[in-house]
Design a protein around this motif. Structure first.
Motif, short mmCIF file in Angstrom:
data_model
loop_
_atom_site.label_atom_id
_atom_site.label_comp_id
_atom_site.label_asym_id
_atom_site.label_seq_id
_atom_site.Cartn_x
_atom_site.Cartn_y
_atom_site.Cartn_z
N PRO A 1 -2.92 16.75 5.49
CA PRO A 1 -3.37 16.73 6.88
C PRO A 1 -3.20 15.34 7.50
CG PRO A 1 -5.25 16.63 5.43
CD PRO A 1 -4.06 16.80 4.53
N SER A 2 -3.32 15.30 8.83
CA SER A 2 -3.38 14.01 9.51
C SER A 2 -4.79 13.44 9.33
CB SER A 2 -3.06 14.19 10.99
OG SER A 2 -4.03 15.02 11.62
N SER A 3 -4.98 12.23 9.82
CA SER A 3 -6.30 11.60 9.67
C SER A 3 -7.31 12.32 10.57
CB SER A 3 -6.21 10.12 10.07
OG SER A 3 -5.80 10.01 11.42
N PRO A 4 -8.61 12.27 10.22
CA PRO A 4 -9.63 12.86 11.09
C PRO A 4 -9.52 12.27 12.50
CG PRO A 4 -10.58 12.30 8.97
CD PRO A 4 -9.19 11.75 8.96
N HIS B 1 -3.95 17.65 13.24
CA HIS B 1 -2.95 18.49 12.57
C HIS B 1 -3.41 18.73 11.14
CE1 HIS B 1 -0.24 17.89 15.94
NE2 HIS B 1 -0.45 16.60 15.85
N PRO B 2 -4.13 19.83 10.88
CA PRO B 2 -4.62 20.07 9.51
C PRO B 2 -3.49 20.36 8.52
CG PRO B 2 -5.12 21.93 10.96
CD PRO B 2 -4.61 20.85 11.84
N ASN C 1 -28.52 -0.59 1.23
CA ASN C 1 -29.18 -1.89 1.28
C ASN C 1 -29.43 -2.29 2.74
OD1 ASN C 1 -28.99 -2.06 -1.51
ND2 ASN C 1 -26.98 -3.03 -1.40
N TYR C 2 -30.58 -2.92 2.99
CA TYR C 2 -30.86 -3.30 4.37
C TYR C 2 -30.01 -4.51 4.75
CZ TYR C 2 -33.68 -7.28 2.79
OH TYR C 2 -34.08 -8.45 2.23
N SER C 3 -29.76 -4.63 6.04
CA SER C 3 -29.01 -5.74 6.63
C SER C 3 -27.71 -6.00 5.87
CB SER C 3 -29.87 -7.01 6.66
OG SER C 3 -29.20 -8.04 7.36
N THR C 4 -26.97 -4.93 5.60
CA THR C 4 -25.72 -5.03 4.83
C THR C 4 -24.59 -4.36 5.60
OG1 THR C 4 -26.96 -4.97 2.76
CG2 THR C 4 -24.59 -4.49 2.63
N ARG C 5 -23.44 -5.01 5.61
CA ARG C 5 -22.24 -4.43 6.26
C ARG C 5 -21.50 -3.56 5.22
NH1 ARG C 5 -19.19 -5.09 10.65
NH2 ARG C 5 -20.53 -6.78 11.35
N TYR C 6 -21.15 -2.38 5.65
CA TYR C 6 -20.42 -1.45 4.80
C TYR C 6 -19.08 -1.11 5.45
CZ TYR C 6 -24.54 -0.58 1.91
OH TYR C 6 -25.58 -0.70 1.07
N LYS C 7 -18.05 -0.94 4.62
CA LYS C 7 -16.75 -0.47 5.09
C LYS C 7 -16.53 0.94 4.57
CE LYS C 7 -11.93 -1.74 5.75
NZ LYS C 7 -10.91 -2.82 5.62
N PHE C 8 -16.11 1.85 5.50
CA PHE C 8 -15.97 3.27 5.18
C PHE C 8 -14.49 3.65 5.27
CE2 PHE C 8 -20.23 2.64 6.68
CZ PHE C 8 -21.00 3.40 5.81
N TYR C 9 -14.05 4.48 4.29
CA TYR C 9 -12.69 5.03 4.28
C TYR C 9 -12.84 6.55 4.25
CZ TYR C 9 -12.11 0.35 2.27
OH TYR C 9 -12.17 -0.97 2.03
N PHE C 10 -12.23 7.23 5.23
CA PHE C 10 -12.51 8.66 5.39
C PHE C 10 -11.18 9.41 5.59
CE2 PHE C 10 -14.18 12.40 7.76
CZ PHE C 10 -15.11 12.82 6.82
N ASN C 11 -10.97 10.46 4.82
CA ASN C 11 -9.77 11.28 5.00
C ASN C 11 -10.06 12.73 4.62
OD1 ASN C 11 -9.58 9.89 2.19
ND2 ASN C 11 -8.34 11.73 1.98
N ALA C 12 -9.13 13.61 5.06
CA ALA C 12 -9.25 15.05 4.79
C ALA C 12 -8.27 15.43 3.70
CB ALA C 12 -9.00 15.86 6.05
N GLY D 1 -4.70 13.41 3.13
CA GLY D 1 -4.00 12.88 4.29
C GLY D 1 -4.31 11.40 4.49
N SER D 2 -3.76 10.86 5.57
CA SER D 2 -4.00 9.45 5.88
C SER D 2 -5.47 9.26 6.24
CB SER D 2 -3.10 8.99 7.02
OG SER D 2 -3.28 9.81 8.15
N GLN D 3 -5.99 8.06 5.98
CA GLN D 3 -7.41 7.82 6.14
C GLN D 3 -7.70 7.04 7.42
OE1 GLN D 3 -8.52 5.68 2.64
NE2 GLN D 3 -7.67 3.75 3.31
N ILE D 4 -8.93 7.14 7.84
CA ILE D 4 -9.43 6.39 8.98
C ILE D 4 -10.55 5.49 8.46
CG2 ILE D 4 -11.03 8.23 9.62
CD1 ILE D 4 -10.67 7.46 12.51
N THR D 5 -10.64 4.26 8.95
CA THR D 5 -11.64 3.31 8.44
C THR D 5 -12.60 2.91 9.55
OG1 THR D 5 -10.26 1.39 8.90
CG2 THR D 5 -10.01 2.42 6.74
N GLU D 6 -13.81 2.51 9.16
CA GLU D 6 -14.81 2.07 10.12
C GLU D 6 -15.80 1.17 9.37
OE1 GLU D 6 -15.68 1.13 13.17
OE2 GLU D 6 -14.98 3.12 13.80
N GLU D 7 -16.48 0.28 10.09
CA GLU D 7 -17.50 -0.58 9.50
C GLU D 7 -18.81 -0.42 10.26
OE1 GLU D 7 -16.31 -4.61 9.15
OE2 GLU D 7 -14.47 -4.18 8.02
#
Length: 1126
Positions: free
Chosen positions: A837-840, A862-863, A904-915, A922-928
């Protein structure tokens, strides 16, 4: 009969009549093994009889009536081709109203005044004898009657309501319906109880003729033609029966048997009616042929058991019915032969390493020998997957290696003997270019060298060839080809290009290329150069019929040597004022002998050329007129290309004026059909460049020549060119269309080529139309956008790229010629497999807390298949951007949000998300996102910086908002004397009651103070003001009344009406002292739209303009009637 041949030659060129040789011929070939016979060959002389004399009466027809002009051509062999023309040899125009029938008659559905003419002429062309017969012209006169009566359709042909038609299998079925009527009827065809066959059905003659090609028994049935106009319809039913001459199902094949073996001859044929099968032996019916105990006839099969050598014979199978027959010879050869190997002994085979090697062992023997291969003198039998053994005895080594070199022995054996043969195999090292030429940039006039160092097998002799832009090197001494290099001296701009080194041996070939770019040399101070001055003093001498000598004096070179002179001429007779190139000579030459053409009035001029450019032309020379002569040349670029299926358009480039060599230029156009042994047909036309030959067969080759002539004679005999009569659209669609899906975005389509005879033109290729029907994941149809791929030439397959995964597609294939596209093959449906699939579509992180985050996402655009799950990976990021441990979570495909806890409190996280689908991720989408440090109280909404602007009928209110999203806003406004609709009465509030009590107490204290001061008899300050500022409208009481004039101290602080000013005497008029809510902006009503929404913004109270020197203002009333709206 020709010597040593079975060919019989009948020659009537030196006398004799063809009719004397009319009959049926059959050839018999015989030897001691048997006799074979040929099919019957029928010889009939061609006939082209003359037209029967007849007196033709003029046809007088009323406008709107139908008319049939009969042709009735003489019966010829073969039948003639019929066409209608006028006296000017121009085809009569045909349409839905006027058309020619299959019998050659000309039918008018209704006549019109423009049909009146006296030259309706029917022509019959007998192709075999190359003759054309002409019928006497037919006259038609149409007289008008007003009004013209409209009529419903009636059929002119065929007559009656039904008719029958018998056609043979494989032939072309032609059914015709021509109707009369006014307005002109429209013809439609249907098959009762079925459909017209797709891809084989064509409509001709404005749909009056139904044409079905390659008919079969399935095409039998009733065909109905319907003629219709606005007044009604007429129909006719044609009952078609398809019969069939015999055709093979299994033809008998030659048998080679050994003594004692068994075998069968099978002869199976079909037809309608069912054909009768009969056998012959050596040309004699088998019933009366010599007995052979080893054979037995069983209908369409001859069974042989324990054959002997005397059983050898040639058997004939005859399958016949009333529509034809089939005859086939089959040789039963009983042989007892020991093996023989036909491949030469010690034959040497050479191949390159890692390529296949094929070692031949052609053999013969009866019984069929068995073949075995050995390597070396005492090697074992070869076997295994590294070898391939072919039925013809060939040994294949698919990937030959150096150790495959050696001697291979082929052994053939049967029960009568054994024989062997040896062959040699040598495996050579491949040829390689170990140092390839490299890209070079060189300055103009410099020197450049390309290297091409090779490595090759020592036993092979390589040859090295250099090419420039895939062509031979220029014939220039500046190019030096060495053993391992190519050197170019004194490089110029023309040397720019691609240079290729090609190394060839007898077994392989390799190549490498490099690009040379030529740039300008660095500028250096130089003398100023300029174009040369024009030559002068031109002089003509030695005038002859075909030549003259021209001389001139050069002009100044202007510091750049003259490289050449260009001579131009003007033809004052044919093209005055137009100058043409004649020749050019080196710059050292000042005279030239010029070749001249007849019938030209020449003037010459000379142009000097140096490296800077061309000079201005010289002054023209004197004129010289040459004499007329026959044309020296014929038209060029002669072509024959049909514009219609039944014509041949012959075109050529006309001779220019000076090429005519004299007056009266014309052209002799000649043509004949190629490979038919026809005579030339010729016509002389005026000075044009096109001639149309009508009535030709569709797309056949013609020999064409065009010869120039003028008043003095003909040009030399022209050369012949090959042209073709007009193309027609292809008749059939490609068959057996197959689709092989390679992956989710690529498919390969195969098809069978159409027979060339059905292309009816130059085969240009095939077009594949394909389109997406629907996505299998969404089950939703969309607008169909067809895509087209064209495959040139006679290709039978092609690749379809760029497909969408997990989708349903359709395609069809069409053959293309110069006329256009043929019919489409039946639509072929295929499906692409799932893909990744394409990225979310989005990933949003909300609601951060101390230890949790909320994730929301959208499904992929595009699933490309059925989603199986989502994969979420995340990891913490510290202040130095270092990544922590990665956590992976699999989420069901039907979810669209997730709350991540225990973070954890007051912590930055990086997220990787794909279908994911079943194919993969498929290709992934990232967010923080960041969790918060402390819990904070909810942010309550706050409104500040409220501003207002009031008008006569509305008010505008604006403000700044701080608080959560998605808030609703309420604007409250008040009007004096009304009650609040959404507000609690302020008079009931505790703080308001306390305030009122404090005000009342203050007033009470003031009254007590005033009362005490009055009782003391002191003079009140009002008196002083009255003395200083007398106001005629405010007079104090008389002192003898014991009272004092009351003057309210509040008057000085009461605000004025909008726009008013305090008078100069500091008095205020009584009417101006009336208080009003309007002065405070509280009497203005809010306005609403028709849907109830508020138009303006709420207007607050306006600050009153103070009276002179008075800055106080009256506070607004704390009690207001309030209204609210959202």
């Amino acid at each position: 009969m020709k010597p040593n041949s079975g060919t019989l030659v009948i020659n009537i060129m030196n006398g004799g009549k063809a009719e004397a040789y009319e009959g049926v011929y059959q050839c018999t070939a015989r030897n001691e093994r048997g006799a074979a016979i040929s099919n019957n060959i029928v010889i009939r002389p061609s006939r082209s009889p003359l037209w029967t004399k007849e007196k033709l009466e003029p046809n007088q027809v009323r406008e709107g009536d139908s008319l049939v002009l009969h042709c009735r051509p003489p019966v010829g062999l073969p039948p003639p081709i019929i066409f209608w023309m006028d006296n000017a040899f121009q085809r009569l125009p045909q349409s839905e109203r006027v058309s020619q029938g299959l019998n050659g008659d000309l039918y008018f559905s209704n006549v019109q005044p423009e049909d009146t003419r006296e030259d309706y002429i029917c022509y019959a062309r007998f192709n075999h004898t190359q003759t054309i017969q002409q019928k006497q012209p037919i006259s038609v006169k149409v007289f008008s009657t007003k009004p013209v009566t409209e009529r419903q359709p009636i059929l002119l042909t065929p007559t009656g309501s039904t008719s029958t038609k018998v056609e043979l299998r494989g032939n072309v079925l032609l059914l015709e319906c021509i109707a009369a009527g006014l307005p002109t009827p429209v013809i439609r065809w249907i098959k009762e109880g079925g459909e017209l066959p797709a891809n084989r059905t064509f409509f001709e003659n404005f749909k009056k003729t139904l044409k079905i090609v390659d008919v079969s028994e399935a095409d039998s049935g009733n065909y109905k033609c319907i003629a219709r106009n606005i007044l009604g319809s007429a129909h006719h039913v044609i009952s078609v029966t398809v019969k069939a001459a015999p055709y093979w199902i299994t033809a008998p094949r030659n048998l080679v048997l050994s003594p004692g073996e068994d075998g069968t001859l099978i002869c199976r044929a079909n037809g309608n009616p069912k054909p009768n099968i009969s056998w012959l032996a050596n040309g004699v019916p088998i019933a009366i042929a010599p007995e052979d105990p080893s054979r037995k006839v069983d209908g369409d099969t001859i069974i042989f058991s324990h054959v002997q050598e005397r059983s050898s014979a040639v058997y004939q199978c005859n399958a016949s019915n009333e529509y034809g027959y089939l005859l086939a010879n089959a040789f039963v050869n009983v042989l007892a032969e020991p093996p023989r190997i036909l491949t030469p002994a010690n034959k040497l085979y050479q191949v390159i390493a890692d390529s296949p090697a094929l070692l031949d062992c052609a053999y013969f023997g009866s019984p069929k020998p068995e073949i075995e291969w050995f390597k070396g003198v005492k090697g074992s039998i070869l076997s295994g997957s590294e070898y391939v053994f072919h039925d013809n005895g060939t040994l294949e080594i698919p990937v030959a290696q150096k150790d495959s070199t050696g001697t291979y022995t082929c052994v053939a054996r049967n029960e009568l003997g054994k024989i062997q043969n040896e062959v040699q195999l040598e495996v050579k090292d491949p040829t390689m270019i170990i140092k390839q030429p490299e890209y070079k940039v060189i300055q103009r006039y410099g020197q450049v060298s390309f290297e091409c160092i090779i490595k090759h097998d020592s036993t092979l002799l390589p040859t090295v060839i250099w090419l420039k832009d895939n062509d031979e090197l220029p014939d220039d001494e500046r190019f030096l080809v060495g053993k391992d290099n190519l050197t170019i001296m004194n490089v110029t701009d023309k040397d720019d290009g691609t240079y290729t080194c090609i190394v060839n041996t007898t077994l392989d070939s390799v190549s490498a290329s490099a690009v040379l770019t030529v740039v300008a040399a660095p500028p250096t101070p130089a003398i100023i150069y300029a174009r040369p001055n024009p030559p002068f003093d031109l002089e003509l001498t030695g005038q002859l019929e075909r030549s003259v000598e021209l001389s001139w004096i050069p002009g100044d070179e202007n510091n750049s040597p003259i490289t050449n002179f260009v001579i131009e001429y003007e033809d004052g007779l044919h093209e005055p004022g137009v100058w043409h190139y004649q020749t050019e000579v080196p710059g050292t030459q000042t005279t030239v002998q010029l070749k001249l053409s007849p019938y030209v009035n020449y003037s010459f001029r000379v142009i000097a050329v140096n490296e800077i450019g061309r000079s201005q032309p010289s002054e023209p020379s004197e004129q010289y007129l040459t004499k007329s002569a026959n044309p020296d040349e014929n038209p060029s670029n002669v072509q024959g290309i049909g514009s219609e299926p039944d014509n041949l358009v012959i075109t050529w480039e006309s001779l220019k004026g000076f090429q005519s060599n004299g007056p009266g230029l014309q052209y002799k156009v000649s043509w004949r059909q190629k490979d038919v042994d026809d005579e030339w047909t010729s016509v002389i036309v005026a000075n044009v460049s096109k001639y149309i030959v009508s009535g030709t067969p569709t797309f056949v080759p013609y020999e064409i020549k065009v010869q120039a002539l003028n008043d003095l004679g003909y040009a030399p005999e022209p050369s012949e060119v090959i042209g073709h009569s007009g193309e027609d659209l292809p008749m059939v669609a490609p068959g057996n269309v197959q689709v092989h899906v390679i992956n989710s975005t690529l498919a390969k389509v195969h098809w069978d080529p159409v027979p060339l005879k059905t292309v009816r033109g130059h085969l240009q290729g095939y077009k594949v139309y394909y389109w997406k029907v629907q996505s299998l994941s969404r089950r939703s149809r969309r607008h169909v956008e067809k895509k087209i791929l064209t495959f040139r030439g006679n290709k039978t397959f092609g690749m379809l790229p760029g497909l969408e995964p997990y989708s349903s597609y359709k395609l069809n294939v069409r053959v293309v010629n110069g006329k256009g596209e043929g019919p489409a093959s039946p639509d072929k449906v295929f499906k692409t497999p799932e893909g990744v699939p394409s990225s979310p579509s989005f990933l949003k992180i909300t609601n951060p807390t101390l230890d949790s985050l909320t994730l929301e996402w959208g499904s992929p655009t595009h699933p490309n298949g059925v989603l199986t799950s989502y994969i979420l990976k995340f990891q913490p990021i510290n202040n130095t951007h270092e990544l922590g441990p990665l956590v992976e979570i699999r989420i069901p495909a039907n979810e669209s949000s997730l709350i991540l806890k225990n973070l954890n409190y007051s912590t930055r996280y990086k997220f990787y998300f794909n279908a994911q689908t079943s194919v993969g991720s498929g290709s992934q989408i990232t967010e923080e996102a960041v969790t918060i440090m402390d819990e904070v109280q909810p942010l309550y909404p706050r409104i500040r910086n409220v501003t207002t602007a009031a008008a006569e009928t509305y008010a505008n209110i604006s403000w700044e908002y701080e608080g959560p999203d998605h808030a609703n806003f309420y604007v409250e406004y008040g009007v004096a004397g009304t009650m609040a609709s959404r507000q609690v009465d302020i008079a009931t509030q505790g703080w308001f009651i306390g305030l009122m009590c404090a005000v009342a107490l203050l007033i009470l204290i003031l009254l007590i103070v005033c009362f005490i001061r009055r009782n003391k008899g002191g003079k009140y300050p009002v008196k002083e003001k009255e003395d200083a500022h007398a106001d005629p409208e405010i007079q104090p009481m008389k002192e003898d009344d014991g009272t004092f004039g009351e003057y309210s101290d509040a008057e000085d602080h009461k605000p004025l009406k909008k726009g008013s000013r305090t008078p100069s005497d500091r008095t205020v008029k009584k009417e101006d002292s009336d208080d009003s809510l309007v002065d405070y902006g509280e009497g203005v009503n809010g306005q609403f739209n028709e849907d109830g929404s508020f138009i303006g913004q709420y207007s607050g109270k306006k600050e009153k303009e103070p009276a002179e020197g008075n800055e106080s203002s009256e506070a607004p009333s704390p009690v207001n009637a309030m209204n609210s709206f959202v």
